[in-house]
Design a protein around this motif. Structure first.
Motif, PDB file in Angstrom:
ATOM      1  N   GLU A 282     -47.927  72.483  -9.709  1.00 22.91           N
ATOM      2  CA  GLU A 282     -46.471  72.560  -9.728  1.00 22.91           C
ATOM      3  C   GLU A 282     -45.923  71.236  -9.214  1.00 22.91           C
ATOM      4  O   GLU A 282     -46.255  70.813  -8.109  1.00 22.91           O
ATOM      5  N   ALA A 283     -45.103  70.567 -10.010  1.00 21.14           N
ATOM      6  CA  ALA A 283     -44.519  69.290  -9.596  1.00 21.14           C
ATOM      7  C   ALA A 283     -43.061  69.508  -9.214  1.00 21.14           C
ATOM      8  O   ALA A 283     -42.290  70.059  -9.999  1.00 21.14           O
ATOM      9  N   PHE A 284     -42.680  69.081  -8.019  1.00 17.71           N
ATOM     10  CA  PHE A 284     -41.297  69.167  -7.571  1.00 17.71           C
ATOM     11  C   PHE A 284     -40.652  67.804  -7.759  1.00 17.71           C
ATOM     12  O   PHE A 284     -41.153  66.798  -7.274  1.00 17.71           O
ATOM     13  N   LEU A 285     -39.526  67.806  -8.487  1.00 17.25           N
ATOM     14  CA  LEU A 285     -38.998  66.584  -9.084  1.00 17.25           C
ATOM     15  C   LEU A 285     -37.579  66.311  -8.620  1.00 17.25           C
ATOM     16  O   LEU A 285     -36.825  67.225  -8.281  1.00 17.25           O
ATOM     17  N   THR A 286     -37.199  65.053  -8.645  1.00 13.89           N
ATOM     18  CA  THR A 286     -35.849  64.665  -8.284  1.00 13.89           C
ATOM     19  C   THR A 286     -35.454  63.387  -9.008  1.00 13.89           C
ATOM     20  O   THR A 286     -36.289  62.726  -9.617  1.00 13.89           O
ATOM     21  N   GLU A 287     -34.175  63.057  -8.936  1.00 15.28           N
ATOM     22  CA  GLU A 287     -33.671  61.762  -9.367  1.00 15.28           C
ATOM     23  C   GLU A 287     -32.793  61.211  -8.251  1.00 15.28           C
ATOM     24  O   GLU A 287     -32.105  61.984  -7.561  1.00 15.28           O
ATOM     25  N   MET A 288     -32.831  59.907  -8.037  1.00 17.35           N
ATOM     26  CA  MET A 288     -32.009  59.270  -7.005  1.00 17.35           C
ATOM     27  C   MET A 288     -30.892  58.484  -7.680  1.00 17.35           C
ATOM     28  O   MET A 288     -31.102  57.379  -8.155  1.00 17.35           O
ATOM     29  N   TRP A 289     -29.709  59.082  -7.730  1.00 16.74           N
ATOM     30  CA  TRP A 289     -28.570  58.415  -8.344  1.00 16.74           C
ATOM     31  C   TRP A 289     -27.973  57.403  -7.385  1.00 16.74           C
ATOM     32  O   TRP A 289     -27.962  57.595  -6.178  1.00 16.74           O
ATOM     33  N   ASP A 290     -27.440  56.333  -7.945  1.00 14.67           N
ATOM     34  CA  ASP A 290     -27.012  55.193  -7.141  1.00 14.67           C
ATOM     35  C   ASP A 290     -25.756  55.408  -6.313  1.00 14.67           C
ATOM     36  O   ASP A 290     -25.656  54.894  -5.204  1.00 14.67           O
ATOM     37  N   PRO A 291     -24.742  56.136  -6.798  1.00 13.21           N
ATOM     38  CA  PRO A 291     -23.503  56.244  -6.018  1.00 13.21           C
ATOM     39  C   PRO A 291     -23.758  56.771  -4.604  1.00 13.21           C
ATOM     40  O   PRO A 291     -24.491  57.744  -4.415  1.00 13.21           O
ATOM     41  N   TRP A 292     -23.115  56.142  -3.647  1.00  9.59           N
ATOM     42  CA  TRP A 292     -23.337  56.495  -2.255  1.00  9.59           C
ATOM     43  C   TRP A 292     -22.673  57.822  -1.902  1.00  9.59           C
ATOM     44  O   TRP A 292     -23.127  58.503  -0.985  1.00  9.59           O
ATOM     45  N   ASN A 293     -21.611  58.161  -2.599  1.00 10.46           N
ATOM     46  CA  ASN A 293     -20.886  59.393  -2.316  1.00 10.46           C
ATOM     47  C   ASN A 293     -21.465  60.523  -3.160  1.00 10.46           C
ATOM     48  O   ASN A 293     -21.422  60.480  -4.390  1.00 10.46           O
ATOM     49  N   LEU A 294     -21.990  61.544  -2.515  1.00  9.16           N
ATOM     50  CA  LEU A 294     -22.595  62.651  -3.246  1.00  9.16           C
ATOM     51  C   LEU A 294     -21.580  63.456  -4.057  1.00  9.16           C
ATOM     52  O   LEU A 294     -21.965  64.291  -4.870  1.00  9.16           O
ATOM     53  N   LYS A 295     -20.303  63.201  -3.822  1.00  4.49           N
ATOM     54  CA  LYS A 295     -19.287  63.861  -4.640  1.00  4.49           C
ATOM     55  C   LYS A 295     -19.051  63.120  -5.954  1.00  4.49           C
ATOM     56  O   LYS A 295     -18.305  63.607  -6.805  1.00  4.49           O
ATOM     57  N   ASP A 296     -19.654  61.953  -6.111  1.00  6.52           N
ATOM     58  CA  ASP A 296     -19.511  61.216  -7.362  1.00  6.52           C
ATOM     59  C   ASP A 296     -20.019  62.075  -8.522  1.00  6.52           C
ATOM     60  O   ASP A 296     -21.024  62.778  -8.405  1.00  6.52           O
ATOM     61  N   LYS A 297     -19.315  61.984  -9.660  1.00 11.13           N
ATOM     62  CA  LYS A 297     -19.650  62.844 -10.798  1.00 11.13           C
ATOM     63  C   LYS A 297     -21.061  62.614 -11.308  1.00 11.13           C
ATOM     64  O   LYS A 297     -21.643  63.495 -11.957  1.00 11.13           O
ATOM     65  N   MET A 298     -21.646  61.448 -11.027  1.00 14.45           N
ATOM     66  CA  MET A 298     -22.998  61.191 -11.494  1.00 14.45           C
ATOM     67  C   MET A 298     -24.004  62.185 -10.912  1.00 14.45           C
ATOM     68  O   MET A 298     -24.985  62.552 -11.555  1.00 14.45           O
ATOM     69  N   HIS A 299     -23.731  62.654  -9.699  1.00 17.56           N
ATOM     70  CA  HIS A 299     -24.649  63.599  -9.068  1.00 17.56           C
ATOM     71  C   HIS A 299     -24.592  64.978  -9.706  1.00 17.56           C
ATOM     72  O   HIS A 299     -25.495  65.797  -9.488  1.00 17.56           O
ATOM     73  N   ARG A 300     -23.563  65.240 -10.514  1.00 16.09           N
ATOM     74  CA  ARG A 300     -23.524  66.510 -11.231  1.00 16.09           C
ATOM     75  C   ARG A 300     -24.686  66.610 -12.203  1.00 16.09           C
ATOM     76  O   ARG A 300     -25.092  67.710 -12.582  1.00 16.09           O
ATOM     77  N   ARG A 301     -25.203  65.464 -12.639  1.00 16.06           N
ATOM     78  CA  ARG A 301     -26.353  65.491 -13.548  1.00 16.06           C
ATOM     79  C   ARG A 301     -27.516  66.261 -12.951  1.00 16.06           C
ATOM     80  O   ARG A 301     -28.317  66.861 -13.680  1.00 16.06           O
ATOM     81  N   THR A 302     -27.612  66.222 -11.622  1.00 16.69           N
ATOM     82  CA  THR A 302     -28.670  66.958 -10.943  1.00 16.69           C
ATOM     83  C   THR A 302     -28.193  68.319 -10.475  1.00 16.69           C
ATOM     84  O   THR A 302     -28.827  69.337 -10.731  1.00 16.69           O
ATOM     85  N   PHE A 303     -27.046  68.349  -9.785  1.00 16.81           N
ATOM     86  CA  PHE A 303     -26.569  69.610  -9.230  1.00 16.81           C
ATOM     87  C   PHE A 303     -26.363  70.670 -10.300  1.00 16.81           C
ATOM     88  O   PHE A 303     -26.572  71.853 -10.048  1.00 16.81           O
ATOM     89  N   ASP A 304     -25.939  70.257 -11.495  1.00  9.20           N
ATOM     90  CA  ASP A 304     -25.637  71.213 -12.559  1.00  9.20           C
ATOM     91  C   ASP A 304     -26.869  71.659 -13.338  1.00  9.20           C
ATOM     92  O   ASP A 304     -26.771  72.531 -14.198  1.00  9.20           O
ATOM     93  N   HIS A 305     -28.024  71.052 -13.051  1.00  5.90           N
ATOM     94  CA  HIS A 305     -29.224  71.383 -13.815  1.00  5.90           C
ATOM     95  C   HIS A 305     -30.429  71.602 -12.898  1.00  5.90           C
ATOM     96  O   HIS A 305     -31.434  70.909 -13.009  1.00  5.90           O
ATOM     97  N   PRO A 306     -30.345  72.570 -11.995  1.00  9.24           N
ATOM     98  CA  PRO A 306     -31.467  72.793 -11.082  1.00  9.24           C
ATOM     99  C   PRO A 306     -32.732  73.234 -11.795  1.00  9.24           C
ATOM    100  O   PRO A 306     -33.830  73.078 -11.272  1.00  9.24           O
ATOM    101  N   HIS A 307     -32.601  73.775 -13.010  1.00 11.09           N
ATOM    102  CA  HIS A 307     -33.779  74.190 -13.769  1.00 11.09           C
ATOM    103  C   HIS A 307     -34.533  72.990 -14.312  1.00 11.09           C
ATOM    104  O   HIS A 307     -35.727  73.079 -14.613  1.00 11.09           O
ATOM    105  N   SER A 308     -33.837  71.850 -14.453  1.00  7.39           N
ATOM    106  CA  SER A 308     -34.481  70.652 -14.985  1.00  7.39           C
ATOM    107  C   SER A 308     -35.026  69.760 -13.884  1.00  7.39           C
ATOM    108  O   SER A 308     -36.143  69.281 -13.943  1.00  7.39           O
ATOM    109  N   VAL A 309     -34.186  69.520 -12.881  1.00  7.39           N
ATOM    110  CA  VAL A 309     -34.595  68.702 -11.743  1.00  7.39           C
ATOM    111  C   VAL A 309     -34.302  69.513 -10.499  1.00  7.39           C
ATOM    112  O   VAL A 309     -33.153  69.784 -10.192  1.00  7.39           O
ATOM    113  N   LEU A 310     -35.325  69.925  -9.793  1.00  8.33           N
ATOM    114  CA  LEU A 310     -35.160  70.895  -8.733  1.00  8.33           C
ATOM    115  C   LEU A 310     -34.610  70.314  -7.444  1.00  8.33           C
ATOM    116  O   LEU A 310     -34.221  71.049  -6.564  1.00  8.33           O
ATOM    117  N   ILE A 311     -34.599  68.988  -7.310  1.00  9.49           N
ATOM    118  CA  ILE A 311     -34.146  68.395  -6.064  1.00  9.49           C
ATOM    119  C   ILE A 311     -33.026  67.421  -6.354  1.00  9.49           C
ATOM    120  O   ILE A 311     -33.167  66.557  -7.200  1.00  9.49           O
TER     121      ILE A 311
END
Length: 373
Positions: free
Chosen positions: A259-288
């Protein structure tokens, strides 16, 4: 209790990072291939579990591509002595200090064959995983580091790199679209290296060697149960790039019964930046979901409290509290956790960590990982 406190710190080097990782275990029926391997704690997925015990991952290191440093064993022993149990490791090969090596064989000065490996690179990586496992130090691998493939800040990292068509015998600039130099900051996203996957430019002559590289990495890392995976270091690139590698790694892991636990590190410093929705909105794709780089400190004191409440409702962590300190200079979050207390504080320009009554340990890379349901 654990107290996390941050303040402005040194931000000049891209590998200096304070990161907070948030694991969203939202899949129904999520199972784990080996109970001894790192995975969310079965009794409370806000925490990790390793070798049957819940753990809070805390650690730091003096370089980002840690597997390449010459005094690795001593550095790992130093971490272990003060209670650190986690490190981040980019697969980076940029020649910044003179001891780094490339993963590919140099067949003549400045010329590489991407069909052949440099065994020294891979032996260093294997040693790193063996030695961290012996010390119960969890490793997060960052597969791609965009700074390796840029000539920004007057460097020649891309000009000298084996993936540069001018430096290998395997493909040409015409076949790949890879130019001899990319002088801009990698955040400009001009480097086709990060558009090679099928959903983007589908650059097959290049992708062939990128997948071979990741396969080689996984042939070593999937033998170990103490490894987490991050696709990129501080990326602002296309979502499809990271999604491809997340799927690739997950598929290879499943083939090996892991089982591989996966993440992406998006560049924006503010976690409220819309870029982080790419991860938050798809927990089935990237779990972290992850954020981190040298200027994360300001983001925490200016906005992390609201984000923390959004991700962890107050009624789900009854003993959590949030408070601001010193205006914009600091912000602390306190949550209940089973492991020993860890204090992170700012002193004299360095981050100093203290765990229980053990001696202080000066770090240049510090991060705390929280698994959050």
């Amino acid at each position: 209790m654990i107290s996390l406190q941050t303040a402005p710190n040194r931000t000049t080097h891209p590998c200096f990072t304070l990161a907070i990782f948030i694991l969203s275990c939202l899949q129904a029926g999520l199972t784990f291939a080996g109970t001894e391997s790192i995975h969310p704690w079965s009794e409370n997925p806000r925490y990790w579990e390793y070798k049957g015990e819940p753990i809070l991952l805390t650690g730091g290191s003096k370089d980002d591509n840690l597997f390449q440093i010459p005094d690795l064993k001593d550095h790992l022993d130093e971490m272990k002595a003060v209670g650190a149990n986690y490190v981040r490791n980019t697969m980076s090969d940029r020649h910044d200090f003179g001891f780094e090596v490339y993963p590919f064989a140099e067949i003549k000065p400045g010329k590489y064959d991407l069909e052949k490996w440099n065994e020294e690179y891979w032996q260093r990586f294997e040693n790193f995983l063996n030695w961290t496992e012996e010390r119960d130090i969890i490793v997060q691998i960052e597969v791609w580091d965009r700074f390796d493939y840029s000539d920004s800040s007057g460097s020649t990292r891309w000009k000298d790199h084996p993936y540069n068509p001018a430096n290998n015998i395997n493909y040409t600039e015409e076949q790949t679209g890879l130019k001899p130099t990319y002088p801009k900051h990698p955040g400009a996203n001009e480097q086709p290296f990060f558009f090679s996957v099928p959903a983007l430019k589908n650059i097959l002559p290049l992708l062939k060697y990128q997948t071979a590289f990741v396969d080689k990495m996984l042939s070593i890392s999937l033998k170990h149960g103490h490894v987490l995976y991050c696709m990129d270091n501080e990326t602002g690139g296309a979502e499809e790039w990271g999604a491809f590698w997340a799927g690739f790694i997950r598929e290879r892991a499943l083939e090996k019964g892991a089982e591989a636990f996966l993440t992406e590190m998006w560049d924006p410093w503010n976690l409220k930046d819309k870029m982080h929705r790419r991860t938050f909105d798809h927990p089935h794709s990237v779990l972290i979901a992850v954020n981190g780089n040298g200027k994360l400190h300001a983001m925490i004191c200016n906005g992390f409290g609201d984000l923390f409440q959004t991700i962890i409702p107050p009624d789900s962590v009854a003993d959590s509290s949030r408070s601001r300190a010193n205006g914009d200079l600091g912000f602390s979050v306190r949550i209940s956790c089973p492991p020993s207390a860890v204090l992170l504080q700012k002193t004299g320009g360095d981050c100093v960590a203290e765990r229980d009554s053990r001696p202080a340990f000066t770090l240049t890379h510090w991060r705390i990982l929280l698994a959050v349901a």
